[in-house]
Enzyme design. Structure first.
Site, short mmCIF file in Angstrom:
data_model
loop_
_atom_site.label_atom_id
_atom_site.label_comp_id
_atom_site.label_asym_id
_atom_site.label_seq_id
_atom_site.Cartn_x
_atom_site.Cartn_y
_atom_site.Cartn_z
N TYR A 69 -0.07 11.57 15.56
CA TYR A 69 0.69 10.58 14.80
C TYR A 69 1.34 9.56 15.74
CZ TYR A 69 4.13 8.71 11.47
OH TYR A 69 4.90 7.89 10.67
N GLY B 151 7.21 3.11 0.03
CA GLY B 151 6.39 2.14 -0.67
C GLY B 151 6.86 1.86 -2.08
N THR C 146 0.84 -1.20 0.00
CA THR C 146 0.00 0.00 0.00
C THR C 146 0.88 1.25 0.00
OG1 THR C 146 -0.20 0.22 2.42
CG2 THR C 146 -1.76 -1.26 1.30
N GLY C 147 0.36 2.33 -0.56
CA GLY C 147 1.15 3.55 -0.68
C GLY C 147 2.38 3.35 -1.53
N ALA C 148 2.22 2.60 -2.64
CA ALA C 148 3.38 2.20 -3.45
C ALA C 148 3.73 3.21 -4.53
CB ALA C 148 3.11 0.84 -4.10
N SER D 268 7.00 3.31 13.21
CA SER D 268 7.86 4.48 13.38
C SER D 268 8.58 4.41 14.72
CB SER D 268 7.00 5.75 13.33
OG SER D 268 7.75 6.89 13.69
N GLY E 55 7.89 7.39 -2.15
CA GLY E 55 8.58 7.15 -0.89
C GLY E 55 8.98 5.71 -0.66
#
Length: 227
Positions: free
Chosen positions: A141, A18, A11-13, A128, A16
């Site tokens: 976050y 990903g 996901t989020g590929a 993180s 960045g």
């Protein structure tokens, strides 16, 4: 897990970390579904673009139907809005939780039966250093990532009997769009992606990708100082 035999959903590929994960998985010989809210923004050669918005249950279920052969899920998509917990609108806090906690959980719930049906595999959650270190200025976050760490540990236990390993990446600042405005030492996302793939191949429950993260993890037993 043999990466050359993996069928990965990242996901989020589209950018960045990903994007680096998707590119490196393709080079390893894996089949890669490169998921993003706007699949037309995915430009990873050899990958299959897929629409997936982690805050949209319908798109999650549709993506699971598009990738019925998946054996590896990397929950990389996320946001960071710089939202404190007390002075900010609650909707902004909720957005962080929806994207960084409920989103990966929803995607994992959708893909767990797919991965199990394909003989088992792995799930990786991109977390993180702020899972353990909670600066006030990014309280929303940090809270979401702390919750996602707990989620990862609980889901690991829950999915183990189904032949699915669950691991987490913890990392500080990376040289990506998300940290573009931050003046600090930043990890190379290509190097971080390589560490993640090494962790998957070797079944590691956690990847601590930089010295800051390793130091913070080691300090968890230290007594809190007065504010």
């Amino acid at each position: 897990m043999e990466l050359k035999d993996a069928v990965a959903v990242v996901t989020g590929a589209n950018r960045g970390l990903g994007r680096h994960l998707a590119e490196q998985l393709v080079r390893e010989g894996a089949k890669v579904y490169a998921a993003a809210r706007r699949p037309q923004s995915v430009d990873v050669a050899g990958a299959i673009p897929v629409r997936l918005d982690v805050t949209d249950e319908e798109s999650i279920q549709a993506a699971a139907a598009v990738a019925p052969d998946a054996t590896l899920l990397i929950n990389n998509a996320g946001i960071s809005t710089g939202t404190p917990l007390i002075v900010s609108e609650l909707d902004a806090v909720r957005l962080e939780m929806e994207t960084n906690f409920f989103g990966p959980l929803a995607v994992t719930r959708a893909f767990a039966p797919v991965i199990e049906g394909n003989g088992g595999g792995a799930v990786v959650n991109v977390l993180s250093v702020l899972s353990w270190w909670h600066p006030a200025g990014v309280g929303a976050y940090a809270a979401a990532k702390a919750a996602a760490w707990a989620q990862t540990n609980a889901v690991r236990e829950e999915l183990a009997p189904r032949g699915i390993t669950v691991s987490a990446l913890h990392v500080g600042f990376m040289d990506t769009d998300m940290a573009a405005d931050i003046s600090a030492e930043k990890a190379d996302p290509a190097d971080v992606a390589a560490q993640v793939l090494h962790g998957i191949a070797n079944g590691l429950p956690e990847v601590l990708a930089d010295e800051t993260t390793r130091t913070i993890k080691q300090s968890l037993a230290t007594a809190l100082s007065p504010a």
